[in-house]
Write an enzyme that holds these catalytic residues in place. Structure first.
Site, PDB file in Angstrom:
ATOM      1  N   ASP A  33       0.727  -1.297   0.017  1.00 38.48           N
ATOM      2  CA  ASP A  33       0.073   0.157   0.099  1.00 38.48           C
ATOM      3  C   ASP A  33       0.716   1.423  -0.014  1.00 38.48           C
ATOM      4  OD1 ASP A  33      -2.268  -1.286   0.074  1.00 38.48           O
ATOM      5  OD2 ASP A  33      -2.706  -1.178   1.922  1.00 38.48           O
ATOM      6  N   LYS A  55      -3.220   3.421  -2.692  1.00 40.52           N
ATOM      7  CA  LYS A  55      -4.396   3.951  -2.821  1.00 40.52           C
ATOM      8  C   LYS A  55      -4.334   5.325  -2.400  1.00 40.52           C
ATOM      9  CE  LYS A  55      -6.255   0.430  -1.121  1.00 40.52           C
ATOM     10  NZ  LYS A  55      -7.101  -0.320  -0.075  1.00 40.52           N
ATOM     11  N   MET A 169      -7.690   8.613  10.151  1.00 37.66           N
ATOM     12  CA  MET A 169      -8.521   8.777   8.826  1.00 37.66           C
ATOM     13  C   MET A 169      -9.215  10.086   9.042  1.00 37.66           C
ATOM     14  SD  MET A 169      -9.489   5.482   7.211  1.00 37.66           S
ATOM     15  CE  MET A 169      -9.996   4.484   8.477  1.00 37.66           C
TER      16      MET A 169
HETATM   17  C1  SAM Z   1      -6.449   3.091   6.078  1.00 33.33           C
HETATM   18  S1  SAM Z   1      -6.003   3.580   7.684  1.00 33.33           S
HETATM   19  C2  SAM Z   1      -4.989   2.305   8.086  1.00 33.33           C
HETATM   20  C3  SAM Z   1      -4.678   1.794   9.431  1.00 33.33           C
HETATM   21  C4  SAM Z   1      -3.496   0.841   9.367  1.00 33.33           C
HETATM   22  N1  SAM Z   1      -4.016  -0.427   9.132  1.00 33.33           N
HETATM   23  C5  SAM Z   1      -2.848   0.862  11.155  1.00 33.33           C
HETATM   24  O1  SAM Z   1      -3.371  -0.153  11.661  1.00 33.33           O
HETATM   25  O2  SAM Z   1      -2.158   1.661  11.270  1.00 33.33           O
HETATM   26  C6  SAM Z   1      -4.823   4.947   7.258  1.00 33.33           C
HETATM   27  C7  SAM Z   1      -4.880   5.851   8.688  1.00 33.33           C
HETATM   28  O3  SAM Z   1      -4.098   5.413   9.422  1.00 33.33           O
HETATM   29  C8  SAM Z   1      -3.243   6.423  10.147  1.00 33.33           C
HETATM   30  N2  SAM Z   1      -1.716   6.386  10.075  1.00 33.33           N
HETATM   31  C9  SAM Z   1      -1.213   5.332   9.288  1.00 33.33           C
HETATM   32  N3  SAM Z   1       0.209   5.620   9.322  1.00 33.33           N
HETATM   33  C10 SAM Z   1       0.218   6.614   9.970  1.00 33.33           C
HETATM   34  C11 SAM Z   1       1.323   7.129  10.568  1.00 33.33           C
HETATM   35  N4  SAM Z   1       2.621   6.967  10.399  1.00 33.33           N
HETATM   36  N5  SAM Z   1       1.425   8.217  11.374  1.00 33.33           N
HETATM   37  C12 SAM Z   1       0.174   8.770  11.899  1.00 33.33           C
HETATM   38  N6  SAM Z   1      -0.930   8.101  11.270  1.00 33.33           N
HETATM   39  C13 SAM Z   1      -1.005   7.238  10.487  1.00 33.33           C
HETATM   40  C14 SAM Z   1      -3.832   7.843   9.629  1.00 33.33           C
HETATM   41  O4  SAM Z   1      -4.980   8.243  10.532  1.00 33.33           O
HETATM   42  C15 SAM Z   1      -4.240   7.274   8.334  1.00 33.33           C
HETATM   43  O5  SAM Z   1      -5.102   8.158   7.707  1.00 33.33           O
END
Ligand code: SAM
Length: 251
Positions: A33, A55, A169
């Site tokens: 991803d 995406k 998100m």
């Molecule tokens: C589609 S969700 C996926 C979450 C992922 N499966 C997890 O467990 O972290 C994507 C969201 O995760 C959060 N996110 C992912 N990576 C991040 C990071 N390095 N720092 C802060 N927020 C993060 C944000 O809110 C982002 O919009």
């Protein structure tokens, strides 16, 4: 051959599980991803095929259906397939849909958990999600749903639970979310921490309050932590008052 749905953690390759690293090092194909850090993908052999299913918001490189089909097809090919997903595959990662598609097609799969940004981002900002006498539970919520949608998250109800709220998100809607939490009864000065790109070189931490967070400039990917514990920063001393002074035990 088995398809491995692997959690890539929040970004730093050091936060991968041992199993994730072992699988990556043996991978023939890596499907990853957008939020998976390049340093994680780089652990696969140089000759491994890399598929960027990335995406970006609103502009899918591959649709979820196409990704499901690709995994089923690759699973039947005899290649060792690692499907890398940011954080944990089963936390807002659509890993459930991919697992269901593989199950339906009769393709063997295994899920390898990863450290979710819901846990790692607060930690990176020095915020414990629970703390004796401060917060005894936490709730992880999507900020993706339109807060105007009555079928969506019941923010007012969550405001009343006393749990630490972790919002993923939510960068585009945090102002509207904050308004509903205020209506639900949370104080205007409830601490809020926003962590952008946690556990990467691009990490930024913003500390604000519920009444102010809607005016802040926050870009995705961002994790918000809302609640008393967000007033803490256990990375450094001195602690902000009143955290520096242990509370008197309840009679
Ligand atoms: C589609 S969700 C996926 C979450 C992922 N499966 C997890 O467990 O972290 C994507 C969201 O995760 C959060 N996110 C992912 N990576 C991040 C990071 N390095 N720092 C802060 N927020 C993060 C944000 O809110 C982002 O919009």
């Amino acid at each position: 051959m088995t398809v491995y749905l692997v959690g890539a953690g929040p970004g730093d390759p050091d936060l991968l599980t041992v199993r994730a690293v072992r699988l990556l090092q043996r991978a023939d194909v890596v499907v990853h991803d957008r939020l998976v850090a390049p340093g994680v993908v780089a652990l696969a052999p140089r000759e491994a095929r890399r598929v960027d299913a990335g995406k970006a918001a609103g502009r899918a490189v591959l649709s979820q259906e196409q990704i499901n089909e690709l995994l089923v097809e690759l699973g039947g090919s005899g290649a060792l397939v690692v499907r890398l997903k940011g954080g944990d595959p089963y936390v807002f990662g659509r890993g459930g849909e991919e697992a269901a598609a593989l199950l339906e097609a009769g393709v063997p799969f295994e899920v390898v958990p990863g450290i979710s940004s819901a846990l790692a981002a607060p930690m990176a900002a020095g915020v414990p999600l629970t703390m004796r006498s401060r917060a005894s539970s936490f709730t992880v919520l999507t900020g993706h749903d339109d807060p105007e949608n009555p079928q969506g998250v019941d923010w007012e109800a969550h405001a009343r639970t006393g749990a630490t709220l972790v919002v993923l998100m939510g960068a585009g809607r945090i102002g509207a979310i904050a308004k509903r939490l205020l209506v639900g009864g949370l104080d205007a000065d409830t601490p809020v921490v926003a962590v952008h790109w946690a556990c990467t070189e691009r990490q930024q931490v913003l500390r604000t309050t519920l009444s102010e967070v809607g005016h802040a400039e926050v870009a995705a990917p961002c994790t918000f932590v809302i609640g008393d514990v967000a007033g803490l920063d256990l990375r450094s001393l001195p602690l902000p008052t009143p955290w520096a002074v242990p509370r008197a035990p309840k009679p």
